[in-house]
Design an enzyme around this catalytic site. Sequence first.
Site, PDB file in Angstrom:
ATOM      1  N   CYS A   1      -8.655   9.240  15.858  1.00 53.09           N
ATOM      2  CA  CYS A   1      -9.014   9.200  14.438  1.00 53.09           C
ATOM      3  C   CYS A   1      -7.933   8.871  13.444  1.00 53.09           C
ATOM      4  CB  CYS A   1      -9.806  10.572  14.128  1.00 53.09           C
ATOM      5  SG  CYS A   1      -9.198  12.008  14.339  1.00 53.09           S
TER       6      CYS A   1
ATOM      7  N   GLU B   1     -14.082  16.282  10.077  1.00 46.90           N
ATOM      8  CA  GLU B   1     -12.870  15.555  10.630  1.00 46.90           C
ATOM      9  C   GLU B   1     -13.530  14.150  10.753  1.00 46.90           C
ATOM     10  OE1 GLU B   1      -9.899  16.659  10.100  1.00 46.90           O
ATOM     11  OE2 GLU B   1      -9.931  18.671  10.349  1.00 46.90           O
TER      12      GLU B   1
ATOM     13  N   LYS C   1     -21.686  21.231  20.981  1.00 45.95           N
ATOM     14  CA  LYS C   1     -22.153  20.144  21.699  1.00 45.95           C
ATOM     15  C   LYS C   1     -21.141  19.091  21.694  1.00 45.95           C
ATOM     16  CE  LYS C   1     -24.189  16.222  20.223  1.00 45.95           C
ATOM     17  NZ  LYS C   1     -23.553  15.259  21.088  1.00 45.95           N
TER      18      LYS C   1
ATOM     19  N   GLU D   1     -12.195   1.014  10.550  1.00 46.00           N
ATOM     20  CA  GLU D   1     -11.908   1.734  11.920  1.00 46.00           C
ATOM     21  C   GLU D   1     -12.397   1.146  13.044  1.00 46.00           C
ATOM     22  OE1 GLU D   1     -13.090   5.984  12.498  1.00 46.00           O
ATOM     23  OE2 GLU D   1     -10.986   6.323  13.092  1.00 46.00           O
TER      24      GLU D   1
END
Lengths: 325, 484
Positions: free
Chosen positions: B290, B256, B182, B387
């Site tokens: 990331c 991840e 997906k 983040e």
Amino acid sequence: MTPTASPQVSGAFDDIVRSDSSLRRFLHGLPGVDQVGCEARAAGLATRSIKTTAKAYAIDLAIRMVDLTTLEGQDTHGKVRALASKAMRPDPADPSCPATAAVCVYPDMVATAKEVLGDSGVHVAAVATAFPSGRAAMDIKLADTRDAVEAGADEIDMVIDRGAFLSGRYLDVHDEIAQVREACARPDGTSAHLKVIFETGELQTYDNVRRASWLAMMAGADFIKTSTGKVQPAATLPVTLVMLEAVRDFRDQTGRMIGVKPAGGIRTTKDAIKYLVMVNEICGADWLDPDWFRFGASTLLNDLLMQRTKMTTGRYSGPDYFTLD
Amino acid sequence: MSNPFEYAPAPESRAIVDVKPSYGLFIDGEFVDGTGTAFKTVNPATEEVLAEVAEASDADVDAAVKAARRAHTRVWSRMSGAERAKYLYRIARIIQERGRELAVLESIDNGKPIKESRDVDVPIVAAHFFYYAGWADKLQYSGFGTTPLGVAGQVIPWNFPLLMLAWKIAPALACGNTVVLKPAETTPLTALLFAEICQQADLPPGVVNIVTGAGDTGRAIVSHPDVDKVAFTGSTEVGKAIARAVAGSDKKVTLELGGKAANIVFDDAPLDQAVEGIVNGIFFNQGHVCCAGSRLLVQESVADEVMDRLKRRMATLRVGDPLDKNTDVGAINSAEQLAKIRELSAIGEAEGAERWSAPCDLPANGYWFAPTVFTGVSQAHRIAREEIFGPVLSVLTFRTPSEAVEKANNTPFGLSAGVWTDKGSLILSMANRLRAGVVWANTFNKFDPTSPFGGYKESGYGREGGRHGLEDYLKGTSVKGADS
């Protein structure tokens, strides 16, 4: 370019140039250059796309920055006259085409070039100091320089003693530049512009290029120049990048602007534009001027002319439509 | 003095890619209509609607998993590794051939600059398929067994739509698994183009299934009882929910997740290149990375100098049309993400950090955020801990290598780090002490299929890429060598 008054080297670096060891400490304390990163940055800048108005501007600017050069053993007065004529009117078919910045010749040809160029505004640059090797006694190098200045040279392109530099005798290199700087002085108190050639192909590392740049700037260079054109590799984008960073940092520290001249191996408009992009992005638009950036080249001019004609007419012409020299 | 040397726009043509008005799901080798409510995907640089995309319902996901199971048991797991390799090589070659098309589509759907999609993403995508094609017939040498797990359910994020697809699909297929993947709801188009590439490569039906949709579709994949392995790249928050959802099942999971990487600049660093590395670390892909170097740790003795150089460099960044090859920083991927970046930046200011944004004209339409740096940041600031996932850099200082290590490791994350110094021994000692999956030395954000990637702590578990990337797609006795 207006002739500058006598050397305006301030005493800012007196402490540094006091001894070989203090000079070494300073030069080796400059930030290092990471080879991979430096080459990647230069390659990245080379992918900028310059088209239409920016390209037309860049081509005319590049023509105005060319030091049209002949430095051959076989040079004759006739050859130099022809070259000087071309420098004034690069494209006889198009009066709107700008003149080049200078013609660059050996000292014995300065008078001939000067005679043709008169007060056209195109300068005469002379290579001096036992060009290209720089291997001669100091008094001979100075005499070489004085000869050229007396013959009317507006600019002196000197070579540094690469042997002294590579063996770490930085102070010798510094003093030599400073002495040549003095030899550039004219009786009327003005001075020929001094361009200092590093022969970066022999200095090998980017760290050396950065150190040589600072050394020359502290010693009073008006311009720093990559190469003689006699050694491969001559000018490259990453080497010029390091020199541009050096003049940018030098202005930050001292307020003085120093020019940069890549020389040798720049043959196409595409290449020249890559250099201009680099100047623009590393140093800013202040340096996009023949006073502060030059190309040492002999074959580049005709490619610039061909591209210029293509921009104005929409068609490519063959090489026969442009003068040989 | 204004600069007459303005670069002319050099936009890549969109004509090379054929964006259809609507897309279905790719199940069992065919495009089929979804049974959910179709949604729209927009070009974040212009807010123009690009296409309508089907939403996969639970039933659609079930059909995709069934197709993948059939393909796995009947065809793909029975095929020799060398045969599977041929398909992977073929896919890699088609990706190269259609690279320009993929790059343009990626840029208009994601907002990233064409020079990144074309020169970074697509080449690495092809390289991953080539690399894992090479492993397909050599699994016995991997040390992780040779038996595939079965059906892999894979959910990927919007920041590197194609690249994350390649990281997920290439090793899974090489090991003999089949997949239901997906893509993110804001960037589904290149995955659907990849589905066409699978058809073009004559990949057996059901080996790769692409289902589009948002969170519900992802949940359906993760919780489907016949999925043997879940692979997810995305936010830590969703990663935790996935870990909870599969806990107690026999599904294998790799995650991840987020990061808050320290990019550490020592005073003896090659400063001009370090500045490039800082820029690349945080402004590459608009900071939607990331492993972005979002926390700059700079030694106090050179902090001012580095900041001066960094700001000057940031002022030359060209923000704008992603399809223009002169563009350095593109559009923020979505309105939601832009809102989040704005919110966290406002918090940074409110907490007393000093904000500086590069002077640049932002386009009127679309989602944009100027490259921004915060100085005077301490570990206690939220912008130093959370983040942001945008072009926002927080700058902290340190005095000694030990302090740099302590600050760098003082984070819930541990995905990547960067070290800038001319001293080789310092690089090695820092690399040993930093708790991060990747430590880059005198560079940043460099990816290679042969190099494993993955994190510590809240940055997830498992590794993708390299030989290690095979481990979570194989079952069998794990032979641990000296290097594993």
